[in-house]
Design a protein around this motif. Structure first.
Motif, PDB file in Angstrom:
ATOM      1  N   ALA A 158       0.813  -1.218   0.000  1.00 26.90           N
ATOM      2  CA  ALA A 158       0.000   0.000   0.000  1.00 26.90           C
ATOM      3  C   ALA A 158       0.842   1.262   0.000  1.00 26.90           C
ATOM      4  CB  ALA A 158      -0.931  -0.012   1.215  1.00 26.90           C
ATOM      5  N   ARG A 159       2.023   1.217   0.604  1.00 22.54           N
ATOM      6  CA  ARG A 159       2.904   2.395   0.637  1.00 22.54           C
ATOM      7  C   ARG A 159       3.982   2.289  -0.438  1.00 22.54           C
ATOM      8  NH1 ARG A 159       1.635   1.199   5.984  1.00 22.54           N
ATOM      9  NH2 ARG A 159       0.731   2.945   7.167  1.00 22.54           N
ATOM     10  N   ARG A 173     -10.797   5.910  -0.616  1.00 25.00           N
ATOM     11  CA  ARG A 173     -11.450   6.135   0.667  1.00 25.00           C
ATOM     12  C   ARG A 173     -10.664   5.450   1.783  1.00 25.00           C
ATOM     13  NH1 ARG A 173     -17.157   3.785   0.227  1.00 25.00           N
ATOM     14  NH2 ARG A 173     -17.383   4.797   2.261  1.00 25.00           N
ATOM     15  N   THR A 174     -10.569   6.116   2.909  1.00 26.97           N
ATOM     16  CA  THR A 174      -9.835   5.611   4.056  1.00 26.97           C
ATOM     17  C   THR A 174     -10.800   5.049   5.097  1.00 26.97           C
ATOM     18  OG1 THR A 174      -8.080   7.219   3.702  1.00 26.97           O
ATOM     19  CG2 THR A 174      -8.214   6.229   5.893  1.00 26.97           C
ATOM     20  N   ALA A 175     -10.390   3.929   5.728  1.00 24.19           N
ATOM     21  CA  ALA A 175     -11.161   3.310   6.812  1.00 24.19           C
ATOM     22  C   ALA A 175     -12.611   3.050   6.401  1.00 24.19           C
ATOM     23  CB  ALA A 175     -11.096   4.165   8.074  1.00 24.19           C
ATOM     24  N   ARG A 178     -13.909  -1.366   9.623  1.00 19.67           N
ATOM     25  CA  ARG A 178     -12.995  -1.806  10.671  1.00 19.67           C
ATOM     26  C   ARG A 178     -13.521  -3.102  11.266  1.00 19.67           C
ATOM     27  NH1 ARG A 178     -13.515   1.302  15.022  1.00 19.67           N
ATOM     28  NH2 ARG A 178     -11.494   0.776  15.927  1.00 19.67           N
ATOM     29  N   ARG A 228     -16.282   4.780  13.201  1.00 19.81           N
ATOM     30  CA  ARG A 228     -15.517   5.624  14.116  1.00 19.81           C
ATOM     31  C   ARG A 228     -15.957   5.278  15.534  1.00 19.81           C
ATOM     32  NH1 ARG A 228     -17.220   8.904  10.043  1.00 19.81           N
ATOM     33  NH2 ARG A 228     -15.641   9.934   8.785  1.00 19.81           N
ATOM     34  N   THR A 264      -8.215  -2.640   9.609  1.00 22.23           N
ATOM     35  CA  THR A 264      -8.875  -1.498   8.967  1.00 22.23           C
ATOM     36  C   THR A 264      -8.763  -1.631   7.463  1.00 22.23           C
ATOM     37  OG1 THR A 264      -8.332  -0.078  10.847  1.00 22.23           O
ATOM     38  CG2 THR A 264      -8.957   1.012   8.806  1.00 22.23           C
ATOM     39  N   HIS A 266      -9.286  -0.183   3.567  1.00 27.39           N
ATOM     40  CA  HIS A 266      -9.320   1.019   2.746  1.00 27.39           C
ATOM     41  C   HIS A 266      -9.663   0.639   1.304  1.00 27.39           C
ATOM     42  CE1 HIS A 266      -7.172   2.744   6.160  1.00 27.39           C
ATOM     43  NE2 HIS A 266      -6.284   1.771   6.041  1.00 27.39           N
ATOM     44  N   HIS A 267     -10.217   1.572   0.569  1.00 32.74           N
ATOM     45  CA  HIS A 267     -10.494   1.387  -0.860  1.00 32.74           C
ATOM     46  C   HIS A 267      -9.731   2.440  -1.653  1.00 32.74           C
ATOM     47  CE1 HIS A 267     -14.519  -1.052  -0.617  1.00 32.74           C
ATOM     48  NE2 HIS A 267     -13.459  -1.725  -0.229  1.00 32.74           N
ATOM     49  N   ARG A 268      -8.748   1.992  -2.420  1.00 31.37           N
ATOM     50  CA  ARG A 268      -7.965   2.916  -3.243  1.00 31.37           C
ATOM     51  C   ARG A 268      -7.640   2.243  -4.577  1.00 31.37           C
ATOM     52  NH1 ARG A 268      -6.423   7.434  -0.729  1.00 31.37           N
ATOM     53  NH2 ARG A 268      -6.564   7.479   1.554  1.00 31.37           N
ATOM     54  N   ASP A 283      -1.410  -4.714  -3.800  1.00 34.70           N
ATOM     55  CA  ASP A 283      -1.754  -3.545  -2.991  1.00 34.70           C
ATOM     56  C   ASP A 283      -1.088  -2.269  -3.477  1.00 34.70           C
ATOM     57  OD1 ASP A 283      -3.353  -5.102  -1.438  1.00 34.70           O
ATOM     58  OD2 ASP A 283      -2.071  -5.081   0.343  1.00 34.70           O
TER      59      ASP A 283
END
Length: 534
Positions: A158-159, A173-175, A178, A228, A264, A266-268, A283
Motif C-alpha cells: 500500500a505504501r 477512501r480511508t477506513a 474496521r 468511528r 482497517t 481502505h479502498h484505493r 496492494d
C-alpha cells in the motif's frame, strides 16, 4: 536478456516471479525486509478456486498442508438461518482459507526450488530510470546496488515506493470498514463451514460477526466495528470472544486464543498501472477488502494476467497493445469490484439509500453480502474481460458456449495428442495459448486412431502455423459446446473465442489479436540485451 525486477516479496511478488519462471523468464526480487514473516494466525487469506489452483500449480506445498477448503457456508440473521450453501467441485468449488504467513512460506519454498528467481533481502528501492531498452533501479541496503532489468513490477504494498517514484496518484477512501479479529482453536456447531451472522441476539458483540474455519480446528472470527469510535482493548476483545462463543454454543466452550488484532480496510485505486516498462500489481495498485472482497486474491490475479504478457515480451517482443492490456483489463475489473462494494455499503450498513442500481440488490442484503464471501455476484465473481483490447473481431465462425468470451474457462479434463491426461487448469501458465478441440468419444478410442482421424490433422496443422506458440488439447466435452467446437484459451485461462469447427483463418486472426498484433520493433530481444546486475 535482462531479468524482470520484482519489488516486494509478499504473496503477489512471489506469485509473479514463480509465474514468470514457469514461462522461462528470470526475475530478481528486491525486498526491503529480511524475507521473513512472523506467524500471525489472525491474518489469513481466502483464495477462490482459480487463484488456489494457481498457487498449487506454482508449487506452493502449504496449500494442501495448511490450506482449508470449506464444506459449506451459512448466513444467519438474529436466530434464523437465511441461507446454507454446500460447496461442490463441479458446481461451486470451495474457497481455500490459509494463514497468509503459511501461503508466503510455501511460495518462498517454491522460489528456492527454482534457479530462475533470485531474492535480495534488505534492499530498499530509491531510484528508477527507464530508457528504450530497459529499466535501471538503485537499491539501498547493506551494499548499495544498481540493477538492470527488462521490466520492473512494483508489488511493494500500500505504501509502494515504486508507485511514488513513478508519480502515480492513489486516490480512494480511508477506513471503509474496521474489524476486530481473533484466531482461536475451539469447536463450533458448524464444523468446516463458514458462518455470517448478522444482528446476533446477543448484541453486545456488534451487528455482524463472521466465523471462518482454518486447518487443525482453528477459526478466524471477525466482528464489524463502528466506522468511528470504540477503541478495542484486549479485555474488550476477549469479552467479544466469550460472548460470541457462548451465544453460538449455548454456553461458554473451551477455546485457545492464538492471535488478535484490529483490521482497517481502505479502498484505493492507482490512476495508472503502467508507465513504460514499469508496472504496479497487488496492494501497490489497489486496496479493497470490504463486504467480503479479497485483496490478496485480486493481487494474484494481477500477477497471473501480467506474467504471460511479460513472458511474451521477454521471449518474442510485444506490441504496446499487449502491454497496455494489463491495465485495461485488470484496472477495469478491480474498479468494477470497488464500485460494487461502494454501492452496496449504504445498503448493507444502513447508512443511506441506494445511490446507484446494483445488480443483485433486490435479492436481499444478506444474499449480496454472502455472495461477496463466496466469490459470486458483482462483489466476488471471477473477472471477465469481454471488452479487452486483445479480443478478436467477432465473425460468423464464432460460436457460443457456456463460457462467455473473456471469462475463465471451465476446468474440464483434457488429453494431449501424446496421450497425457490432465485438468485444463493444469495446462495454463506455460507461455502459450491453448487450443481445445471438443471431440466426444476420444476417451474410449485408441489414441493412435483419433489423433490421425477426422479434423485432428487439419487442426494440428493450423495450430502449428499460428503466429504465437500454442498447445493442442482434446476434451470429451465442454459445457454448452457441440462436437468439433474449437476453443482458443489464453495462458491465464480466459476464453478468447470458440469456433464451430476448424477455421484456420479465423483461428489465426484470433491468436494474432490476443498477442496484441505483431511485436513492436523496440520490443525485440536484441534491443533489451544488457549486462547482468552487479
Amino acid at each position: 536478456m535482462d531479468p524482470v525486477i520484482v519489488v516486494g516479496a509478499g504473496p503477489v511478488g512471489l506469485v509473479l516471479s514463480l509465474a514468470l519462471a514457469a514461462q522461462g523468464v528470470p526475475t530478481v526480487i528486491l525486498d526491503e525486509g529480511e524475507c521473513k514473516d512472523d506467524p500471525r494466525p489472525a491474518r489469513t487469506v481466502v483464495l477462490r478456486a482459480d487463484t488456489a489452483a494457481l498457487a498449487e500449480r506454482l508449487g506452493c506445498s502449504t496449500m494442501s498442508d495448511e490450506g482449508f477448503r470449506w464444506v459449506g457456508w451459512r448466513s444467519l440473521r438474529r436466530k434464523q438461518e437465511l441461507r446454507r450453501v454446500e460447496f461442490r467441485e463441479e458446481e461451486l468449488p470451495a474457497p481455500v482459507h490459509i494463514p497468509q504467513h503459511a501461503l508466503t512460506r510455501g511460495l518462498r519454498d517454491a522460489v528456492e526450488a527454482t534457479d530462475l528467481v533470485r531474492v535480495v533481502a534488505c534492499s530498499r528501492l530509491d531510484v528508477l530510470e527507464q530508457d528504450g531498452s530497459g529499466i535501471t533501479a538503485h537499491a539501498r541496503g547493506v551494499d548499495a546496488t544498481w540493477w538492470r532489468g527488462s521490466f520492473l513490477v512494483g508489488c511493494d504494498g500500500a505504501r509502494s515506493t515504486v508507485r511514488k517514484l513513478l508519480g502515480i496518484r492513489f486516490p480512494g477512501r480511508t477506513a471503509v470498514e474496521r474489524h476486530a479479529v481473533a484466531a482461536l482453536r475451539t469447536e463450533l456447531p458448524w464444523p468446516g463451514e463458514g458462518v455470517l451472522h448478522r444482528l446476533p441476539p446477543w448484541r453486545a458483540v456488534g451487528d455482524e460477526v463472521t466465523a471462518r474455519p482454518l486447518a487443525d480446528g482453528v477459526w478466524r472470527l471477525d466482528w464489524l466495528l463502528p466506522a468511528r469510535g470504540e477503541l478495542v482493548t484486549p479485555d474488550a476483545l476477549v469479552s467479544r470472544v466469550r460472548d460470541t462463543l457462548a451465544g453460538w454454543c449455548d454456553g461458554p466452550p473451551q477455546y485457545d486464543l492464538l492471535d488478535t488484532g484490529v483490521h482497517t480496510l481502505h479502498h484505493r485505486l492507482a490512476r495508472r498501472w503502467r508507465v513504460d516498462r514499469a508496472f504496479l500489481a497487488g496492494d501497490a495498485a489497489h486496496l479493497l477488502g470490504a463486504v467480503g472482497t479479497q485483496g490478496v486474491d485480486e493481487g494474484m490475479r494481477d500477477a497471473e494476467n501480467l506474467a504471460w504478457k511479460l513472458a511474451q515480451a521477454w521471449h518474442h517482443g510485444a506490441s504496446g497493445t499487449l502491454l497496455d492490456s494489463y491495465q485495461a483489463e485488470r484496472r477495469t475489473a478491480v474498479a468494477a469490484r470497488l464500485r460494487a462494494a461502494d454501492q452496496s455499503l449504504p445498503i448493507l450498513r444502513g447508512t443511506g439509500g441506494i445511490r446507484t442500481y446494483l445488480p443483485g440488490a433486490s435479492r436481499g442484503h444478506g444474499t449480496l453480502l454472502t455472495d461477496g464471501h463466496l466469490g459470486l455476484g458483482p462483489l466476488g465473481a471471477p473477472p471477465s474481460y469481454p471488452h479487452s483490447p486483445l479480443a478478436p473481431q467477432q465473425t460468423e465462425a464464432h460460436t457460443a458456449v457456456a463460457t462467455p468470451a473473456g471469462a475463465l474457462v471451465a476446468d474440464v479434463a483434457v488429453t494431449t495428442p501424446e496421450g497425457t491426461t490432465a485438468r485444463l487448469r493444469h495446462r495454463l501458465g506455460r507461455a502459450r495459448l491453448l487450443v481445445v478441440l471438443v471431440a466426444p468419444g476420444t476417451g474410449v478410442w485408441d489414441r493412435r486412431h483419433w489423433v490421425t482421424a477426422g479434423v485432428m490433422p487439419r487442426l494440428a496443422s493450423t495450430v502449428a502455423e499460428l503466429p504465437t506458440r500454442a498447445e493442442l488439447l482434446v476434451a470429451e466435452s465442454y459445457p454448452g459446446a457441440s462436437a468439433h467446437t474449437v476453443l482458443l484459451v489464453r495462458p491465464d485461462g480466459h476464453l478468447v473465442a470458440a469456433f464451430g469447427g476448424v477455421r484456420p483463418a479465423e483461428l489465426y486472426a484470433a491468436a494474432d489479436a490476443v498477442r496484441g498484433g505483431a511485436p513492436a520493433a523496440s520490443g525485440s530481444r536484441s534491443e533489451h540485451a544488457a549486462a547482468r546486475p552487479d
